[in-house]
Design an enzyme around this catalytic site. Structure first.
Site, PDB file in Angstrom:
ATOM      1  N   ARG A  94       0.803  -1.166  -0.042  1.00  0.00           N
ATOM      2  CA  ARG A  94       0.034   0.020   0.136  1.00  0.00           C
ATOM      3  C   ARG A  94       0.968   1.221   0.219  1.00  0.00           C
ATOM      4  NH1 ARG A  94      -4.225   2.338   4.466  1.00  0.00           N
ATOM      5  NH2 ARG A  94      -4.599   4.352   3.569  1.00  0.00           N
ATOM      6  N   ASN A 148     -10.713  -4.086  -1.494  1.00  0.00           N
ATOM      7  CA  ASN A 148     -10.424  -2.997  -2.345  1.00  0.00           C
ATOM      8  C   ASN A 148      -9.426  -3.369  -3.332  1.00  0.00           C
ATOM      9  OD1 ASN A 148     -12.207  -0.792  -1.675  1.00  0.00           O
ATOM     10  ND2 ASN A 148     -11.219  -0.545   0.335  1.00  0.00           N
ATOM     11  N   CYS A 171     -19.164  -1.360   0.256  1.00  0.00           N
ATOM     12  CA  CYS A 171     -18.358  -0.680   0.436  1.00  0.00           C
ATOM     13  C   CYS A 171     -18.907  -0.061   1.723  1.00  0.00           C
ATOM     14  CB  CYS A 171     -18.069   0.136  -0.818  1.00  0.00           C
ATOM     15  SG  CYS A 171     -17.216   1.732  -0.396  1.00  0.00           S
ATOM     16  N   ASP A 172     -18.352   0.316   2.527  1.00  0.00           N
ATOM     17  CA  ASP A 172     -18.883   1.374   3.818  1.00  0.00           C
ATOM     18  C   ASP A 172     -18.620   2.841   3.502  1.00  0.00           C
ATOM     19  OD1 ASP A 172     -16.115   2.094   4.126  1.00  0.00           O
ATOM     20  OD2 ASP A 172     -16.005   1.216   6.201  1.00  0.00           O
ATOM     21  N   HIS A 201     -16.862   4.510  -5.236  1.00  0.00           N
ATOM     22  CA  HIS A 201     -16.172   5.644  -4.998  1.00  0.00           C
ATOM     23  C   HIS A 201     -16.376   6.677  -6.235  1.00  0.00           C
ATOM     24  CE1 HIS A 201     -13.084   3.265  -2.234  1.00  0.00           C
ATOM     25  NE2 HIS A 201     -14.147   3.436  -1.733  1.00  0.00           N
ATOM     26  N   TYR A 263     -14.794  10.516  -2.397  1.00  0.00           N
ATOM     27  CA  TYR A 263     -13.698  10.081  -3.263  1.00  0.00           C
ATOM     28  C   TYR A 263     -13.653  10.734  -4.667  1.00  0.00           C
ATOM     29  CZ  TYR A 263     -12.348   6.183  -0.180  1.00  0.00           C
ATOM     30  OH  TYR A 263     -11.981   5.519   0.727  1.00  0.00           O
ATOM     31  N   ARG A 283      -0.835   8.076   3.511  1.00  0.00           N
ATOM     32  CA  ARG A 283      -1.829   7.549   4.346  1.00  0.00           C
ATOM     33  C   ARG A 283      -1.519   6.222   4.884  1.00  0.00           C
ATOM     34  NH1 ARG A 283      -8.027   9.552   2.685  1.00  0.00           N
ATOM     35  NH2 ARG A 283      -7.874  11.536   3.495  1.00  0.00           N
TER      36      ARG A 283
END
Length: 440
Positions: A94, A148, A171-172, A201, A263, A283
Site C-alpha cells: 500500500r 478493495n 463498500c462502507d 467511489h 472520493y 496515509r
C-alpha cells in the site's frame, strides 16, 4: 429465535478485525453465531490479536466456537458466510501504491488513480483464487467482499464468475456518509433512505428521505453550502481525512445538483491533493502510526488475562456494522435497504450494461435487489463512462496480461490523462509488483 450462523473472516490479520468482532458482539442477538473462523495466510499478524479476540468472544458470546487457521480447507469446508477483507501485499505494498505515483505528481491513493490500479491488479488474483477455494467446498456459501478497490474487484469477479449469484461486493463509504448525514440532521441513521447512483467511489446522492415522511435532501444541501462538512467521528480523524470531507463543500461550489461521494475529490482536485501530499509520509504511514498501532496496543493487553475489565472493547465500526447487517438481511430474508454494487443491465438504461454500478436496493435470501434508477444526465454519464472504461481495461489487462490495455486504462483515468506519465508510473508499479503481477 433466529438460527445461528457459521462465518469465516478471510484476511483476519487486518487491523480492522477487532472492530468487526465488536460489531459481531454488539449485533449477536440479531445475527447469532455458532462459529467464527479467523483465516489468514499471515499467522504472525493474527497472533497479535488472537488473545484479545478469544477473550472478547468468550466474555460476550461464550456460545460461539472460535477457530484460527492458515488452512483454506479448514476455513471454507463448512461455513455460511465469508466476510472477505484481504489486503494483498499488506501495508508495505500500500505504501508503494501511494508513494510511486507522487514521484510523477500524480495522486497517491490506495483505491483511486495509479495506486488503485496497482492494488486492483494484486487483489484480482487473490480474490479469484479465494472464490475458487470457497466454491470447491460449497456453491451456497455467501461471499461478502470488502476487499478493495471494490470497483475493480467486483467487475473482475463478475467477468470470471458471471453466474455466481452469492458474491456480494460492498463498500462502507456510502454507509459512513449516511451516518454523517444523520448526525448533521439530528436524526437516527436507521430512518434515512437514500437515492444514489454511480460506480463505487464514484457516485452521487440524489435524494434523502426519512421513514418519518420528511424529505431531508434540501436541508442537507443547504447545510453543505453554508457549513463545513465533517465526518460523524471528526474528533477521531486526521487532518487528511477532514480535508477529504471539506472537498465535498468545494465540489458543491461548482456543481450543487447532487451530493458527491468524498472520493470524487481525487478526480476533480487532483493537482491540489498532490501539492498537499508528502511523498515520504502518506496515509499508509498514517494508518500504521495511528489506527494500527492503537489496535495492537489494545490487543496486547489481553495477553495473559482472563478479564476484559481493563481492556477497551473496539466497537462502533462502520465497516463491521455494515458487514453484519448485510449478512443478517440475507440470513433472515429481511429485505433491508443498502447502497449496493450490482451488474447494471437496465438499472441505468443509458449506461453500459456490463458495468458494476452502485445504487440503492434491498437484500434478502436471494441476494441483492437493486432499485432501477433511470437515465442519467450527460455530465454524469460522461464521467462514469470514462471511469468504467478504465475499470474494464484494468480487469482485461490483468486477465490477459496485456501491457497496452493497462497503459490505456491509466491514460483514461482522470487522475492521470497524460500518456507519458501513465507509462512511467505503470513501469514503476509493474517493477514494484513483480511478485504479484506482470504484463507482457
Amino acid at each position: 429465535m433466529r438460527s445461528s450462523n457459521i462465518i469465516t473472516i478471510t484476511g483476519a490479520g487486518s487491523a480492522r478485525t477487532p472492530a468487526l468482532v465488536g460489531s459481531l458482539v454488539k449485533l449477536k442477538e440479531r445475527f447469532p453465531l455458532k462459529k467464527v473462523i479467523f483465516y489468514d495466510i499471515d499467522s504472525e499478524r493474527t497472533s497479535k490479536m488472537e488473545d484479545y479476540i478469544r477473550l472478547v468472544l468468550k466474555t460476550y458470546s461464550p456460545e460461539t466456537e472460535v477457530v484460527f487457521t492458515i488452512d483454506p480447507d479448514t476455513a471454507y469446508e463448512n461455513t455460511d458466510f465469508v466476510f472477505c477483507q484481504m489486503r494483498v501485499g499488506k501495508n508495505e505494498m500500500r505504501s508503494l501504491d501511494e508513494k510511486i505515483p507522487l514521484k510523477y505528481d500524480l495522486v497517491g491513493q490506495e483505491t483511486c488513480g495509479p495506486g488503485g490500479f496497482s492494488y486492483g491488479m494484486r487483489s484480482l488474483g487473490a480474490m479469484i483464487e479465494m472464490v475458487n477455494q470457497v466454491r470447491k467446498h460449497s456453491k451456497d456459501t455467501w461471499i461478502l467482499n470488502y476487499t478493495n478497490p471494490a470497483a475493480i474487484v467486483a467487475l473482475g469477479l463478475d467477468k470470471v464468475f458471471p453466474e455466481d449469484k452469492r458474491i456480494l461486493n460492498l463498500c462502507d463509504q456510502p454507509y459512513s456518509l449516511m451516518r454523517s448525514f444523520a448526525k448533521i440532521l439530528g436524526v437516527e441513521q436507521s430512518i434515512l433512505r437514500a437515492t444514489y447512483f454511480g460506480l463505487n467511489h464514484f457516485g452521487w446522492f440524489t435524494e434523502l428521505k426519512g421513514t418519518d415522511g420528511k424529505d431531508y435532501y434540501e436541508t442537507l444541501k443547504t447545510y453543505l453550502r453554508d457549513y463545513d462538512f465533517k465526518p460523524y467521528n471528526a474528533e477521531q480523524r486526521s487532518k487528511s481525512w477532514l480535508d477529504t470531507y471539506l472537498r465535498v463543500n468545494k465540489y458543491m461550489n461548482f456543481f450543487d445538483e447532487y451530493i458527491p461521494t468524498t472520493y470524487l475529490q481525487y478526480y476533480f482536485f487532483s493537482e491540489e491533493i498532490v501539492s498537499e501530499s508528502d511523498p515520504n509520509y502518506t496515509r499508509a504511514d498514517e494508518a500504521k502510526d495511528s489506527r494500527e498501532k492503537e489496535v495492537w496496543e489494545i490487543c496486547s493487553k489481553a495477553v495473559g488475562t482472563d478479564s476484559v475489565d481493563d481492556i477497551e472493547i473496539i466497537t462502533n465500526s462502520v465497516f463491521g456494522d455494515l458487514m453484519v447487517e448485510l449478512a443478517e438481511s440475507i440470513a433472515y430474508d429481511l429485505h433491508n435497504e443498502f447502497i449496493l454494487m450490482s451488474r447494471n443491465n437496465d438499472i441505468i438504461p443509458n449506461f453500459s450494461k456490463d458495468a458494476i454500478v452502485e445504487v440503492s436496493g434491498t437484500v434478502g435470501k436471494n441476494g441483492a435487489n437493486p432499485y432501477k434508477y433511470g437515465d442519467i444526465k450527460p455530465f454524469y454519464k460522461g464521467l462514469m463512462e470514462g471511469q468504467h472504461a478504465y475499470e474494464l481495461l484494468t480487469v482485461e489487462a490483468f486477465l490477459e496480461k496485456d501491457y497496452t490495455k493497462a497503459l490505456q486504462a491509466l491514460t483514461l483515468n482522470r487522475t492521470v490523462v497524460n500518456p507519458e506519465k501513465a507509462k512511467a508510473v505503470l513501469d514503476d508499479l509493474m517493477e514494484a509488483n513483480k511478485d504479484y503481477w506482470y504484463l507482457s
